[in-house]
Design a protein around this motif. Structure first.
Motif, PDB file in Angstrom:
ATOM      1  N   TYR A 267       0.684  -0.992   0.054  1.00  0.00           N
ATOM      2  CA  TYR A 267       0.111  -0.106  -0.025  1.00  0.00           C
ATOM      3  C   TYR A 267       0.860   1.253  -0.019  1.00  0.00           C
ATOM      4  CZ  TYR A 267      -3.979  -3.078   0.872  1.00  0.00           C
ATOM      5  OH  TYR A 267      -4.933  -4.017   0.775  1.00  0.00           O
ATOM      6  N   ALA A 268       2.063   1.276   0.604  1.00  0.00           N
ATOM      7  CA  ALA A 268       3.072   2.365   0.609  1.00  0.00           C
ATOM      8  C   ALA A 268       3.486   2.638  -0.784  1.00  0.00           C
ATOM      9  CB  ALA A 268       4.048   2.363   1.704  1.00  0.00           C
ATOM     10  N   TRP A 269       3.842   1.635  -1.562  1.00  0.00           N
ATOM     11  CA  TRP A 269       4.453   1.710  -2.834  1.00  0.00           C
ATOM     12  C   TRP A 269       3.156   2.096  -3.733  1.00  0.00           C
ATOM     13  CZ3 TRP A 269       9.416  -0.519  -3.976  1.00  0.00           C
ATOM     14  CH2 TRP A 269       9.791  -0.418  -5.230  1.00  0.00           C
ATOM     15  N   ARG A 270       1.957   1.529  -3.657  1.00  0.00           N
ATOM     16  CA  ARG A 270       0.792   1.993  -4.425  1.00  0.00           C
ATOM     17  C   ARG A 270       0.338   3.605  -4.356  1.00  0.00           C
ATOM     18  NH1 ARG A 270      -1.114  -2.098  -7.957  1.00  0.00           N
ATOM     19  NH2 ARG A 270      -2.762  -0.405  -8.768  1.00  0.00           N
ATOM     20  N   GLY A 271       0.383   3.895  -3.069  1.00  0.00           N
ATOM     21  CA  GLY A 271       0.095   4.995  -2.697  1.00  0.00           C
ATOM     22  C   GLY A 271       1.051   6.234  -3.368  1.00  0.00           C
ATOM     23  N   ALA A 272       2.196   5.931  -3.208  1.00  0.00           N
ATOM     24  CA  ALA A 272       3.420   6.691  -3.529  1.00  0.00           C
ATOM     25  C   ALA A 272       3.249   6.941  -4.948  1.00  0.00           C
ATOM     26  CB  ALA A 272       4.700   6.236  -3.201  1.00  0.00           C
ATOM     27  N   TRP A 273       2.971   5.796  -5.965  1.00  0.00           N
ATOM     28  CA  TRP A 273       3.132   6.040  -7.168  1.00  0.00           C
ATOM     29  C   TRP A 273       1.585   6.829  -7.917  1.00  0.00           C
ATOM     30  CZ3 TRP A 273       5.874   6.007 -11.085  1.00  0.00           C
ATOM     31  CH2 TRP A 273       5.289   5.786 -12.703  1.00  0.00           C
ATOM     32  N   TYR A 274       0.588   6.613  -6.807  1.00  0.00           N
ATOM     33  CA  TYR A 274      -0.598   7.600  -7.161  1.00  0.00           C
ATOM     34  C   TYR A 274      -0.428   9.010  -7.193  1.00  0.00           C
ATOM     35  CZ  TYR A 274      -5.285   9.294  -6.665  1.00  0.00           C
ATOM     36  OH  TYR A 274      -6.484  10.325  -6.948  1.00  0.00           O
ATOM     37  N   VAL A 275       0.752   9.368  -6.322  1.00  0.00           N
ATOM     38  CA  VAL A 275       1.014  10.762  -6.101  1.00  0.00           C
ATOM     39  C   VAL A 275       2.085  11.211  -7.224  1.00  0.00           C
ATOM     40  CG1 VAL A 275       1.858  12.742  -4.373  1.00  0.00           C
ATOM     41  CG2 VAL A 275       0.237  10.671  -3.680  1.00  0.00           C
ATOM     42  N   TRP A 276       3.114  10.257  -7.101  1.00  0.00           N
ATOM     43  CA  TRP A 276       4.450  10.741  -7.832  1.00  0.00           C
ATOM     44  C   TRP A 276       4.149  11.262  -9.504  1.00  0.00           C
ATOM     45  CZ3 TRP A 276       9.122   9.794  -5.134  1.00  0.00           C
ATOM     46  CH2 TRP A 276      10.364  10.135  -6.091  1.00  0.00           C
ATOM     47  N   PRO A 277       3.393  10.377 -10.172  1.00  0.00           N
ATOM     48  CA  PRO A 277       3.233  11.000 -11.546  1.00  0.00           C
ATOM     49  C   PRO A 277       2.642  12.428 -11.467  1.00  0.00           C
ATOM     50  CG  PRO A 277       2.525   8.757 -11.384  1.00  0.00           C
ATOM     51  CD  PRO A 277       2.757   9.174 -10.140  1.00  0.00           C
ATOM     52  N   LYS A 278       1.801  12.746 -10.628  1.00  0.00           N
ATOM     53  CA  LYS A 278       1.289  14.188 -10.618  1.00  0.00           C
ATOM     54  C   LYS A 278       1.957  14.946 -10.124  1.00  0.00           C
ATOM     55  CE  LYS A 278      -3.372  12.236  -9.318  1.00  0.00           C
ATOM     56  NZ  LYS A 278      -3.133  10.785  -9.646  1.00  0.00           N
ATOM     57  N   VAL A 279       3.037  14.770  -8.932  1.00  0.00           N
ATOM     58  CA  VAL A 279       4.013  15.785  -8.652  1.00  0.00           C
ATOM     59  C   VAL A 279       5.137  15.753  -9.991  1.00  0.00           C
ATOM     60  CG1 VAL A 279       5.737  16.151  -7.170  1.00  0.00           C
ATOM     61  CG2 VAL A 279       3.750  14.999  -6.269  1.00  0.00           C
ATOM     62  N   ALA A 280       5.378  14.818 -10.558  1.00  0.00           N
ATOM     63  CA  ALA A 280       6.264  14.967 -11.534  1.00  0.00           C
ATOM     64  C   ALA A 280       5.835  15.925 -12.760  1.00  0.00           C
ATOM     65  CB  ALA A 280       6.764  13.577 -12.308  1.00  0.00           C
ATOM     66  N   TRP A 281       4.515  15.616 -12.997  1.00  0.00           N
ATOM     67  CA  TRP A 281       3.923  16.489 -14.197  1.00  0.00           C
ATOM     68  C   TRP A 281       3.842  17.939 -13.800  1.00  0.00           C
ATOM     69  CZ3 TRP A 281       1.948  14.765 -19.010  1.00  0.00           C
ATOM     70  CH2 TRP A 281       1.172  15.843 -19.483  1.00  0.00           C
ATOM     71  N   ARG A 282       3.863  18.407 -12.330  1.00  0.00           N
ATOM     72  CA  ARG A 282       3.346  19.550 -12.097  1.00  0.00           C
ATOM     73  C   ARG A 282       5.043  20.329 -12.153  1.00  0.00           C
ATOM     74  NH1 ARG A 282      -1.307  21.487 -10.081  1.00  0.00           N
ATOM     75  NH2 ARG A 282      -2.646  20.158  -9.328  1.00  0.00           N
ATOM     76  N   ILE A 283       5.991  19.458 -11.681  1.00  0.00           N
ATOM     77  CA  ILE A 283       7.367  20.021 -11.675  1.00  0.00           C
ATOM     78  C   ILE A 283       7.826  20.313 -13.007  1.00  0.00           C
ATOM     79  CG2 ILE A 283       9.820  19.512 -10.774  1.00  0.00           C
ATOM     80  CD1 ILE A 283       8.343  18.058  -8.350  1.00  0.00           C
TER      81      ILE A 283
END
Length: 357
Positions: free
Chosen positions: A41-57
């Motif tokens: 759940y930590a891995w999947r939760g982090a991947w749920y957020v990571w692409p969105k953050v990468a797109w914004r940055i």
């Protein structure tokens, strides 16, 4: 006291959750079930957020966005052992706190018990806090043994993971050299036809079968591998799998003057891999559409004919091709979208890199 019993039970539960996650992630050949899977759940939760953050940055900068996405898997491999170690410290800390009367000096806070647990698990043993009775001594030894086992398992896990990654990427790079980058099934066959190397296609199909089997087994055993991106631009294991499946499907359904025995084996194996990987990674898909228009297929047939292949009846070939491709295209497109793979011809060509909401 009741509070001590509850603290002891809580500690045992947390230790079980940590060790179960280690067992399912790094030892079991194919993890089943997700209950008490903290790391999952930590891995999947982090991947749920990571692409969105990468797109914004990195908005508007595709290369930088890819670099940020490529950091995810290595970063999580560093975080995951910290999560396991933290859970063990909390678990053994709760047990030591429930036995605090047998520890010298008597710890009045949970922080002292957690500190004792941490020095025991890491086998540092400063000696400023020691067990004076049988219970704390037993669990301090058990904590040390658990820590040694954890670090040994993590070391073996990382070696196995990176070995599988290198084997996967070697074939990805070799296929890119045969097709150009980004790769596609049509390009693979066209380059072979124009270069006069069609006689080598059966050997390539056999090599591809081994690669698909290796990817399927390694990625089912270690799902973390699926998140590792290729070190080369516009290449990926998902795109390579799609390239091979499209080439095999074209050989089976569309090209008449080529023995398609090995291509059929590759198709069956690749279709099996897409179903298993998408299902095991929890990726949803729907329908059985081929994922491309008839006009795209007709253009591919023209390219293949110009490369020297004999193409059968276009209408019959299209129906066969659409039927076979519909058995793997939705799963393949789901994988491309989930992992934000750069768009390829026929693979994830419905803009998987659309900005996350």
């Amino acid at each position: 006291m009741l509070v001590d019993i509850l603290a002891f039970a809580f500690g045992v539960l947390v230790i079980f959750a940590a060790l179960n996650d280690v067992f399912q992630t790094a030892i079991v050949p194919r993890a089943v079930g997700r209950r008490l899977r903290v790391g999952y759940y930590a891995w999947r939760g982090a991947w749920y957020v990571w692409p969105k953050v990468a797109w914004r940055i990195a908005a508007g900068d595709a290369e930088r966005r890819e670099d940020l996405l490529a950091l995810f898997a290595p970063a999580m491999l560093m975080v995951l052992p910290i999560i396991w170690l933290g859970l063990l410290v909390v678990g053994f800390g709760a047990i030591f706190w429930s036995m605090r009367s047998g520890i010298s000096p008597i710890g009045r806070s949970f922080a002292d018990s957690a500190y004792f647990a941490g020095t025991s698990i890491t086998t540092i043993g400063f000696g400023d806090i020691v067990g004076r009775s049988g219970g704390p001594r037993f669990f301090s030894i058990l904590a040390a043994a658990t820590g040694l086992g954890l670090f040994s398992i993590i070391t073996a896990f990382l070696f196995s993971l990176f070995g599988s990654f290198q084997a996967r990427e070697t074939f990805v790079v070799l296929l890119g050299a045969r097709t150009g980058v980004p790769p596609s099934g049509v390009d693979l066959l066209t380059v072979a036809g124009l270069g006069g190397t069609t006689a080598n296609l059966p050997t390539l199909m056999i090599d591809a079968q081994r690669w698909v089997a290796q990817v399927m087994e390694s990625h089912l055993a270690y799902p973390a591998l699926a998140y590792f991106r290729s070190s080369h631009d516009y290449q990926s294991w998902v795109g390579t799998l799609g390239t091979l499946l499209d080439a095999a499907t074209l050989l089976v359904t569309t090209i008449d003057d080529f023995g398609n025995g090995q291509a059929r084996v590759l198709y069956d194996l690749g279709r099996h891999a897409t179903h298993d990987l998408a299902g095991h990674l929890g990726i949803e898909w729907s329908g059985n559409a081929p994922g491309l228009e008839r006009s795209e297929f007709d253009r591919a047939c023209l390219r293949l004919r110009d490369a020297g292949y004999r193409i059968g009846d276009p209408d019959a070939a299209w129906h066969r091709f659409a039927s076979l491709r519909g058995a793997y295209a939705p799963q393949l497109d789901g994988l491309a979208r989930f992992f934000a793979i750069p768009p390829l011809q026929w693979i994830g060509d419905r803009s998987p890199l659309a900005r996350p909401h």
